[in-house]
Design a protein around this motif. Structure first.
Motif, PDB file in Angstrom:
ATOM      1  N   ASN B 198     -21.054  -6.944  54.605  1.00  0.00           N
ATOM      2  CA  ASN B 198     -22.199  -7.689  53.901  1.00  0.00           C
ATOM      3  C   ASN B 198     -21.805  -7.985  52.284  1.00  0.00           C
ATOM      4  N   SER B 199     -20.725  -7.346  51.839  1.00  0.00           N
ATOM      5  CA  SER B 199     -20.743  -7.599  50.422  1.00  0.00           C
ATOM      6  C   SER B 199     -20.262  -9.054  49.964  1.00  0.00           C
ATOM      7  N   GLY B 200     -20.847  -9.313  48.615  1.00  0.00           N
ATOM      8  CA  GLY B 200     -20.493 -10.835  48.371  1.00  0.00           C
ATOM      9  C   GLY B 200     -21.545 -11.735  48.787  1.00  0.00           C
ATOM     10  N   LYS B 201     -22.404 -11.406  49.748  1.00  0.00           N
ATOM     11  CA  LYS B 201     -23.479 -12.315  50.417  1.00  0.00           C
ATOM     12  C   LYS B 201     -24.502 -12.746  49.017  1.00  0.00           C
ATOM     13  N   ARG B 202     -25.013 -13.822  48.682  1.00  0.00           N
ATOM     14  CA  ARG B 202     -25.900 -13.916  47.756  1.00  0.00           C
ATOM     15  C   ARG B 202     -27.376 -13.656  48.467  1.00  0.00           C
ATOM     16  N   ALA B 203     -28.037 -12.749  47.642  1.00  0.00           N
ATOM     17  CA  ALA B 203     -29.495 -12.294  48.219  1.00  0.00           C
ATOM     18  C   ALA B 203     -29.481 -11.496  49.488  1.00  0.00           C
ATOM     19  N   HIS B 204     -28.274 -11.044  49.789  1.00  0.00           N
ATOM     20  CA  HIS B 204     -28.281 -10.061  50.839  1.00  0.00           C
ATOM     21  C   HIS B 204     -29.607  -9.125  50.839  1.00  0.00           C
ATOM     22  N   ARG B 205     -30.154  -9.094  51.946  1.00  0.00           N
ATOM     23  CA  ARG B 205     -31.192  -8.120  52.264  1.00  0.00           C
ATOM     24  C   ARG B 205     -30.574  -6.858  52.536  1.00  0.00           C
ATOM     25  N   PRO B 206     -30.773  -5.641  51.874  1.00  0.00           N
ATOM     26  CA  PRO B 206     -30.481  -4.282  52.077  1.00  0.00           C
ATOM     27  C   PRO B 206     -30.741  -3.896  53.682  1.00  0.00           C
ATOM     28  N   THR B 207     -29.707  -3.239  54.283  1.00  0.00           N
ATOM     29  CA  THR B 207     -29.686  -3.007  55.785  1.00  0.00           C
ATOM     30  C   THR B 207     -29.591  -1.293  55.715  1.00  0.00           C
ATOM     31  N   ASP B 208     -29.322  -0.832  56.937  1.00  0.00           N
ATOM     32  CA  ASP B 208     -29.188   0.599  57.028  1.00  0.00           C
ATOM     33  C   ASP B 208     -27.843   0.988  57.135  1.00  0.00           C
ATOM     34  N   ARG B 209     -27.115  -0.100  56.770  1.00  0.00           N
ATOM     35  CA  ARG B 209     -25.369   0.231  56.902  1.00  0.00           C
ATOM     36  C   ARG B 209     -25.153   1.170  55.702  1.00  0.00           C
ATOM     37  N   ARG B 210     -24.244   2.081  55.763  1.00  0.00           N
ATOM     38  CA  ARG B 210     -24.069   3.128  54.956  1.00  0.00           C
ATOM     39  C   ARG B 210     -22.629   2.636  54.181  1.00  0.00           C
ATOM     40  N   VAL B 211     -22.563   3.105  53.072  1.00  0.00           N
ATOM     41  CA  VAL B 211     -21.376   3.089  52.249  1.00  0.00           C
ATOM     42  C   VAL B 211     -19.941   3.649  52.984  1.00  0.00           C
ATOM     43  N   GLU B 212     -18.956   3.134  53.076  1.00  0.00           N
ATOM     44  CA  GLU B 212     -17.596   3.828  53.675  1.00  0.00           C
ATOM     45  C   GLU B 212     -16.697   3.716  52.525  1.00  0.00           C
ATOM     46  N   GLU B 213     -15.693   4.652  52.583  1.00  0.00           N
ATOM     47  CA  GLU B 213     -14.477   4.239  51.958  1.00  0.00           C
ATOM     48  C   GLU B 213     -13.670   3.052  52.150  1.00  0.00           C
ATOM     49  N   GLY B 214     -13.304   2.506  51.160  1.00  0.00           N
ATOM     50  CA  GLY B 214     -12.522   1.090  51.481  1.00  0.00           C
ATOM     51  C   GLY B 214     -13.330   0.037  51.227  1.00  0.00           C
ATOM     52  N   ASP B 215     -15.037   0.142  51.166  1.00  0.00           N
ATOM     53  CA  ASP B 215     -15.627  -0.993  51.225  1.00  0.00           C
ATOM     54  C   ASP B 215     -15.602  -1.560  49.753  1.00  0.00           C
ATOM     55  N   PHE B 216     -15.972  -2.968  49.779  1.00  0.00           N
ATOM     56  CA  PHE B 216     -16.518  -3.447  48.643  1.00  0.00           C
ATOM     57  C   PHE B 216     -18.280  -3.184  48.528  1.00  0.00           C
ATOM     58  N   LEU B 217     -18.631  -3.048  47.578  1.00  0.00           N
ATOM     59  CA  LEU B 217     -20.007  -2.660  47.439  1.00  0.00           C
ATOM     60  C   LEU B 217     -20.434  -3.658  46.190  1.00  0.00           C
ATOM     61  N   SER B 218     -21.489  -4.750  46.620  1.00  0.00           N
ATOM     62  CA  SER B 218     -21.814  -5.305  45.790  1.00  0.00           C
ATOM     63  C   SER B 218     -23.478  -5.190  45.484  1.00  0.00           C
ATOM     64  N   VAL B 219     -23.637  -5.392  44.232  1.00  0.00           N
ATOM     65  CA  VAL B 219     -25.096  -4.992  43.722  1.00  0.00           C
ATOM     66  C   VAL B 219     -25.675  -5.880  43.154  1.00  0.00           C
ATOM     67  N   CYS B 220     -27.035  -6.387  43.091  1.00  0.00           N
ATOM     68  CA  CYS B 220     -27.384  -7.573  42.529  1.00  0.00           C
ATOM     69  C   CYS B 220     -28.986  -7.011  41.985  1.00  0.00           C
ATOM     70  N   LEU B 221     -29.451  -6.987  40.724  1.00  0.00           N
ATOM     71  CA  LEU B 221     -30.608  -6.114  40.441  1.00  0.00           C
ATOM     72  C   LEU B 221     -31.043  -6.680  39.079  1.00  0.00           C
ATOM     73  N   GLY B 222     -32.454  -6.828  38.808  1.00  0.00           N
ATOM     74  CA  GLY B 222     -33.046  -7.419  37.520  1.00  0.00           C
ATOM     75  C   GLY B 222     -34.111  -6.616  37.165  1.00  0.00           C
ATOM     76  N   ALA B 223     -34.293  -6.461  35.936  1.00  0.00           N
ATOM     77  CA  ALA B 223     -35.632  -5.818  35.679  1.00  0.00           C
ATOM     78  C   ALA B 223     -36.596  -6.985  35.162  1.00  0.00           C
ATOM     79  N   THR B 224     -37.784  -6.782  35.250  1.00  0.00           N
ATOM     80  CA  THR B 224     -39.040  -7.627  34.481  1.00  0.00           C
ATOM     81  C   THR B 224     -39.307  -6.628  33.546  1.00  0.00           C
ATOM     82  N   TYR B 225     -39.542  -7.225  32.430  1.00  0.00           N
ATOM     83  CA  TYR B 225     -39.964  -6.506  31.152  1.00  0.00           C
ATOM     84  C   TYR B 225     -40.976  -7.726  30.374  1.00  0.00           C
ATOM     85  N   ARG B 226     -42.461  -7.166  30.228  1.00  0.00           N
ATOM     86  CA  ARG B 226     -43.152  -8.140  29.722  1.00  0.00           C
ATOM     87  C   ARG B 226     -43.407  -9.438  30.315  1.00  0.00           C
TER      88      ARG B 226
END
Lengths: 365, 365
Positions: B198-226
């Motif tokens: 799943n890594s590298g997909k834009r706006a991927h919706r998180p699933t129940d897949r677990r992190v494994e050795e050797g995986d790419f892990l891509s994370v996209c997040l942001g904060a709303t402030y005021r």
């Protein structure tokens, strides 16, 4: 099933003089197509139904089950508007009139549809799909039932944990995590946790206020399960013995909520359900400041038809899931809300089916 | 400040021949009024500006600071449409033309506005407010900067925890909790955590897949402030030594992202920023399957003007915050996304200001 829903809509369109329709509202697309990839629209065509998407649908987000009666059409230009493409396709299928959701389409998009297919007469589909969605089938109700179980579980676990000193925000986040832990797609709406003077407010947004001894704590949450959204709300007291005013207020809201629940039956006017609950609060002097509705339908959206409100027109049918959620909030002091999701059933089937079964006794936590 | 923004909009309206305008899009209302209670609309009036709300605004949700130049108008009938009421008020103030946001108003609401004030000529305000919002003032940028710090903190803490065996959903929920812990109003958008294939997909919706050795892990997040929303995306490798293909792909996306960042300067065409990043991926043979844009503006909404895309028209100004977020996803294998929020600044001021400062080295976690 989805094909049968589309056929019912097609009959309505034909009766209203349109051979084709474009459905743009996401929950309506999902209801008729079984999936609603982002920005997808449904063309109810003269010769063929098409799900028109800007890009390939993301299977994980809402699984796409191929269906002989519905084909997928992916735009060549991903920046295009699927609704405009659908109008073009409707014209190509020989339609002369196209019904659209004027309550969902913006003026700008409507104009773009009109200009891509100038020979197509645009008509208003109105709330035809929303009306079809009011009465649920047993598969839909079963999704709501599972969602309600998940919400009950999440709430039950929270009640077993230590609450004093934790903030509204943290409790809300923890509830949402628990919903997902128990298999929800996600929360059905922003979880509301309200303490002390905030308690009893409808749709209160959690703040950094911490739970204190003696507080009312009101919680409203819901799970989304396979797209279907339910809702439960409860109010508790923090500490060993509730104050007299808390017991009195709780008993009153409980009586109002019970009156609303007991009024649910096929054939009963929406406004009469509202009145049953409202008059209990009214006669105790809390008529002012009540929220505009006592409950509402739930399904693919958390607020859908019907509205249980004083001016609502129409009558309940069997198999309509609704919330009953009266509350009283006393500015500066707090208040009580009690909220259940129930399915309207005829008396012969045991009367209204309560989906959210967490106790409504006043618990002191 | 809000009054000054409204005056700029008023000038535009007058130039276009409308003495009054109704702003309905929530982010636009917030930009011009400093608050946007639910369903509130802003009347830019001939004699007075009014924030028209269905009910009393909830102070906690978006604090309302009284302002001499803007009055609050609460509908007598809470079920009414504030936009319709605003049109009525505009007519009462003697306006003969009223500009409305046709890209936001539905056909049904537009018709209701027209019928409540039949003598009022309805014109199109178009994206006038969105255009005003493109260039930010330093107060807005400071909110984005704080939001970016919060996102960096949340991400940094996650990287220190054990990841193998945890699901995408849980990691996403934990990140969102950490955002709130560090003072965010909430997440700026649905946090995306993508592992392995799943890594590298834009706006991927998180699933129940677990992190494994050797995986790419891509994370996209942001904060709303005021109210202001920023975005950061990073890709990591799980385990001690990344595979050769992972290093190559990472270096390529990193080079593309750097090219995009380095292209940011006042006066540069949007499409040229996109091209700078895109051609790096293109020339390595990944041109097919790239997403439609390389970046976009951020502010009160997570996706606002400008778009950094091949067909975008226009040029960057100073003080425009944008994302630069190229990525490559290889079906079945995974991929890489790297995403920063930056503010365009002239070279004399040091060039683009990077708000999201988490390292972009390929970390093996």
């Amino acid at each position: 099933m989805y094909a049968a829903r589309r056929d019912r809509l097609r009959e309505r369109c034909h009766a209203a003089g349109s051979a084709a329709a474009v459905v743009t509202r996401p929950a309506n697309v999902r209801y008729l197509a079984g999936a609603a990839p982002q920005d997808a629209v449904l063309l109810l065509g003269r010769r063929q139904d098409l799900l028109v998407c800007a890009g390939p649908p993301d299977d994980r987000a809402s699984p796409w089950r191929p269906d002989d009666t519905l084909a997928l059409h992916i735009l060549a230009e991903p920046a295009g508007d699927p609704a405009v493409a659908a109008a073009d396709l409707a014209a190509a299928q020989g339609a002369d009139a196209l019904a659209v959701e004027e309550h969902h389409l913006t003026v700008t998009r409507h104009r773009a549809l009109a200009s891509v297919a100038p020979r197509l007469r645009l008509a208003d589909l109105g709330g035809a799909v929303e009306q079809l969605r009011v009465v649920k089938d047993e598969e839909e109700i079963s999704c709501l039932r599972i969602g309600a179980e998940i919400a009950d579980q999440a709430l039950g676990e929270l009640l077993e944990s230590i609450l004093v000193g934790r903030t509204e925000r943290h409790l809300a986040l923890e509830l949402e995590r628990r919903l997902v832990d128990h298999g929800a797609d996600g929360p059905a709406f922003a979880t509301s946790v309200a303490t002390g003077p905030n308690s009893g407010k409808r749709a209160h947004r959690p703040t950094d206020r911490r739970v204190e001894e003696g507080d009312f704590l009101s919680v409203c949450l819901g799970a989304t399960y396979r797209g279907y959204r339910c809702e439960i709300g409860r109010t508790f007291v923090i500490g060993t013995s509730p104050a007299d005013w808390q017991i009195e207020l709780y008993d009153l809201v409980f009586a109002a909520q019970r009156a609303g629940r007991e009024a649910l039956a096929p054939g009963v006017a929406y406004r009469d359900v509202d009145r049953a609950a409202r008059q209990v609060l009214d006669s105790a002097g809390y008529g002012e400041g009540l929220v505009a509705l006592t409950g509402h339908g739930v399904g693919l959206e958390i607020e859908e038809d019907p509205q249980l409100a004083p001016a609502a027109m129409g009558k309940l049918d069997a198999c309509v899931p609704v919330t009953v959620e009266p509350g009283v909030h006393l500015p500066g002091r707090g208040g009580v809300r009690i909220d259940d999701t129930l399915v309207v059933r005829p008396e012969a089937d045991g009367g209204p089916e309560l989906l959210t079964i967490t106790t409504k006794e006043l618990l002191a936590l």
